[in-house]
Design a protein around this motif. Structure first.
Motif, short mmCIF file in Angstrom:
data_model
loop_
_atom_site.label_atom_id
_atom_site.label_comp_id
_atom_site.label_asym_id
_atom_site.label_seq_id
_atom_site.Cartn_x
_atom_site.Cartn_y
_atom_site.Cartn_z
N ARG A 34 0.86 -1.44 0.05
CA ARG A 34 -0.05 -0.15 -0.07
C ARG A 34 0.81 1.38 -0.03
O ARG A 34 2.05 1.28 0.74
CB ARG A 34 -0.84 0.07 1.15
CG ARG A 34 -0.49 -0.12 2.38
CD ARG A 34 -1.09 -0.40 3.60
NE ARG A 34 -2.44 0.58 3.69
CZ ARG A 34 -2.12 1.73 4.52
NH1 ARG A 34 -1.23 1.96 5.19
NH2 ARG A 34 -3.12 2.50 4.54
N SER A 172 -2.75 -1.25 -3.21
CA SER A 172 -3.71 -0.41 -2.86
C SER A 172 -3.28 0.98 -2.93
O SER A 172 -2.15 1.59 -2.46
CB SER A 172 -4.16 -0.90 -1.19
OG SER A 172 -4.96 0.25 -0.84
N ALA A 174 -3.41 3.91 -1.03
CA ALA A 174 -3.58 4.17 0.34
C ALA A 174 -3.55 5.87 0.21
O ALA A 174 -2.99 6.47 -0.23
CB ALA A 174 -2.51 3.70 1.25
N ASP A 180 -8.26 1.78 3.13
CA ASP A 180 -8.14 0.23 2.96
C ASP A 180 -7.89 -0.54 3.95
O ASP A 180 -7.45 -1.63 4.10
CB ASP A 180 -7.02 0.21 2.03
CG ASP A 180 -5.69 0.52 2.55
OD1 ASP A 180 -5.68 1.01 3.72
OD2 ASP A 180 -4.50 0.28 1.81
N ASP A 192 3.90 -1.22 3.76
CA ASP A 192 3.80 0.26 3.56
C ASP A 192 5.01 0.85 2.98
O ASP A 192 5.86 0.83 3.38
CB ASP A 192 3.47 0.83 4.98
CG ASP A 192 2.31 0.29 5.65
OD1 ASP A 192 1.02 0.44 5.25
OD2 ASP A 192 2.42 -0.64 6.56
#
Length: 485
Positions: A34, A172, A174, A180, A192
């Motif tokens: 993400r 994703s 984010a 999410d 991340d």
């Protein structure tokens, strides 16, 4: 499809990322990568699929955002081989949307409609992939009428892919406007990717059934793609070795140090500009070279050419040491490297090339070089020192204090606690002349001579004079001569 075991790992393909992930991703698991636009999610996914070919595995890229042609061009620009990777182009401009009827089916938002699921199932069954990337999975949210059905569809898709034995990577977008959190609960691991100013980082916030190295870890992207530079944890490194003494080769200087610097410790050479800090450090490096010990010097203040020329002018055979491989000199300019990348270079020298002495020439320059790429470069310098000690490597750092004369300060970065030894060098005014003096302020591992001696840098090297017991106030820069009664 190759069989997997619980103890096996799936390589990410991103250099050094597997070390952070305790060996890689777990097989037949789902990982969410993400981050904001431009964080590197797609590049991470391309690395992951390019690694499939290196392991004789099959890969499938389900692209819901960028068209397949653009993704192939991106991979090619980074030298990532994805020619054998299958692409299921579900992007708005992709082949799946060329038929108006199919496009209408997607727009209807009916999750029960078989168009999306059938397209994916058919491709999975045809390719039987070992690795699958869905980029970005958040696009499916726009194809479902509500959040509950979105989660149901994603969970169903993950279960289907896992049952086929595939290891899945989802991306994703984010952002506060696109939460999410639900996806993070559905997957086995969460990676991340963050961009703050000029710095990119990677952190592992979830890794079900496995350990992971605490971050953040620096990420860089260049012509070869994405690179991960793990944050240094000195406690993970250690190497036994005997304590010894690193001589300077100058008897009078060694006398100040009760024989020399203790190996496996950190020594600071502290003083103003032009006082001889680098030359003094090179004196220890030169003597080590005569005993076959390898050194590396990272220069943050001067050009390599300048260092070599000045060493030659003082009788230190630095060029010969470079030629025979006992000395490596590397210039590090501002913003040239990320701090974690620099630390990786130190580790490579120590762990792969058996370097025994690491010299950081210019603590002020070091901080200036990494100020934009680290929350606290001084803290990281302390970690570098701990790492070198743990690896039984001798560290030498030159530290510039800004006052040419005047009130003495050991360091200006408040890092004196890092040093096991502090050798101070000063300019002093005495009887109308500017002189250099040298002394030892601190040695944790042995006794040392507490007196101050004169220092001269000559064409034959360092010349250390006799102790100067009659001088008082040397640390102020304006000493007085007081004869004993």
């Amino acid at each position: 499809m190759p069989a997997s075991t619980d103890t096996s790992r799936v390589e990410t393909g991103v250099p050094r990322a597997d070390g952070v992930l305790d060996g890689g991703l777990r097989p037949a698991s789902a990982t969410l990568v993400r981050g904001a636009p431009g964080a590197g999610k797609t590049i991470f996914g391309l690395h992951f699929l390019a690694a499939a070919g290196d392991r004789d595995e099959t890969g499938l890229y389900i692209n819901l955002g960028e068209p397949a042609g653009y993704l192939r061009e991106t991979a090619e620009s980074f030298g990532l081989g994805v020619s054998d990777v299958g692409f299921l182009d579900l992007s708005p401009s992709g082949s799946q949307f060329q038929d108006d009827g199919t496009y209408d089916l997607f727009r209807s938002g009916e999750v029960e409609n078989p168009a999306l699921v059938d397209s994916i199932r058919e491709e999975i069954e045809a390719i039987d992939p070992d690795r699958v990337v869905i980029d970005p999975v958040t696009e499916i949210r726009h194809l479902t009428p509500d959040e509950r059905q979105f989660r149901t569809q994603v969970l169903s898709l993950l279960d289907f892919l896992k049952a086929s034995g595939a290891t899945i990577l989802l991306t994703s977008q984010a952002a506060p406007s696109i939460p999410d959190d639900d996806l993070q609960f559905l997957v086995d691991a969460v990676i991340d990717l963050l961009v703050e100013g000029n710095r990119r980082t990677l952190s592992v916030s979830k890794f079900r059934g496995s350990d992971a190295r605490a971050g953040p870890h620096t990420v860089t992207i260049d012509d070869d793609g994405m690179h991960l530079w793990p944050a240094l944890d000195p406690s993970l490194h250690g190497r036994d070795g005997p304590l010894g003494t690193l001589s300077s080769g100058v008897d009078e200087l060694d006398a100040l140090l009760s024989g020399g610097i203790t190996t496996g410790t950190i020594a600071f050479l502290s003083g103003p500009t032009g006082v001889g800090k680098t030359t003094t450090g090179l004196q220890f490096v030169s003597e080590a070279a005569t005993r076959g010990r390898r050194s590396v010097l990272y220069s943050f203040e001067e050009k390599r050419k300048t260092i070599l020329t000045r060493a030659e002018a003082t009788g230190i055979p630095a060029r010969e040491m470079v030629e025979d491989g006992t000395l490596l000199i590397k210039e590090i300019g501002p913003d040239e490297l990320a701090l974690d990348e620099f630390i990786h270079r130190i580790r490579t020298e120590v762990e792969e090339r058996s370097t025994e002495i690491v010299m950081i020439d210019g603590v002020t320059g070091y901080e200036r070089a990494f100020r934009e790429g680290s929350d606290d470069p001084t803290h990281d310098l302390v970690k570098i020192g701990r790492y070198l000690r743990n690896m039984n490597v001798t560290g030498i750092a030159t530290n510039e204090v800004h006052q040419i004369t005047g009130e003495f300060r050991a360091t200006e970065q408040r890092v004196s606690h890092l040093a096991d030894s502090i050798i101070l060098l000063r300019h002093v005014e005495y009887r109308g002349e500017l002189r250099k003096v040298i002394g030892v302020l601190k040695m944790r591992t042995s006794d040392f001579e507490t007196g101050i001696r004169t220092l001269e840098v000559t064409g034959d090297g360092l010349v250390i004079g006799d102790p100067l017991p009659e001088l008082r106030g040397i640390l102020t820069g304006t000493p007085d001569w007081r004869m004993e009664d």
